[in-house]
Design an enzyme around this catalytic site. Sequence first.
Site, PDB file in Angstrom:
ATOM      1  N   ASP A  39       0.855  -1.188   0.000  1.00  0.00           N
ATOM      2  CA  ASP A  39       0.000   0.000   0.000  1.00  0.00           C
ATOM      3  C   ASP A  39       0.888   1.234   0.000  1.00  0.00           C
ATOM      4  O   ASP A  39       1.993   1.215   0.543  1.00  0.00           O
ATOM      5  CB  ASP A  39      -0.908   0.018   1.229  1.00  0.00           C
ATOM      6  CG  ASP A  39      -1.962  -1.071   1.191  1.00  0.00           C
ATOM      7  OD1 ASP A  39      -2.479  -1.363   0.094  1.00  0.00           O
ATOM      8  OD2 ASP A  39      -2.279  -1.629   2.260  1.00  0.00           O
TER       9      ASP A  39
ATOM     10  N   ASP B 297      -7.099  -1.184  -4.386  1.00  0.00           N
ATOM     11  CA  ASP B 297      -8.124  -0.809  -3.413  1.00  0.00           C
ATOM     12  C   ASP B 297      -8.990   0.327  -3.958  1.00  0.00           C
ATOM     13  O   ASP B 297     -10.207   0.334  -3.787  1.00  0.00           O
ATOM     14  CB  ASP B 297      -7.480  -0.347  -2.099  1.00  0.00           C
ATOM     15  CG  ASP B 297      -6.646  -1.421  -1.432  1.00  0.00           C
ATOM     16  OD1 ASP B 297      -6.968  -2.614  -1.594  1.00  0.00           O
ATOM     17  OD2 ASP B 297      -5.672  -1.068  -0.744  1.00  0.00           O
TER      18      ASP B 297
END
Length: 197
Positions: free
Chosen positions: A143, A177
């Site tokens: 991420d 995401d």
Amino acid sequence: MSLKRAYLLILVVLILDQWLKIYIKTNFLLDEEVFVFDWFRIHFIENEGMAWGVVLPGDYGKLALTIFRIIAVGGIAWWLNDSVQKKATNYLIVAVALILAGAVGNIIDSVFYGVIFDDSTHQLATLFSDKPYGSWFHGKVVDMFYFPIWRGYLPEWLPIWGGNYFTFFNAIFNLADAAISVGVGILIVFNKRIFKK
């Protein structure tokens, strides 16, 4: 929208997602942060693959999560094909394609990253390392997008959180995401157009 165009959209999202993740993993140290603006940062973290870094307990928790995701992706792929065959609206087809692309993007991390990268702690990771940090189906999801738009103490009069330090938006996420979130957002916002009788 044709199935070919839907899969082209999926491919573009996947290529961008994996390029970003590989770039960040091989050029950033774990927890390294670069300020783009005060409210937008590139901050490299890894998680076990669930939202907000939630971890399933036990030795087989990560494996169970990855297998569940693979099965779910099969269902989403079927939904996409079925939607195209039934000539559903472009809103639905784009939404499902984005959700599928995001899910596959994070599955790639979970399935392969443990065996193609070495550890990111205290060093830059190496792609196709001789000393991988994990095993098949046990990779960590990369991420990097962080948007701490507002930070400060909440007013005392607020129940539960009053007086506590708070950051909005505190989640760190990746392009996969974001694709899932945009796809779900399209389903919510354009619900009446997508599921009209």
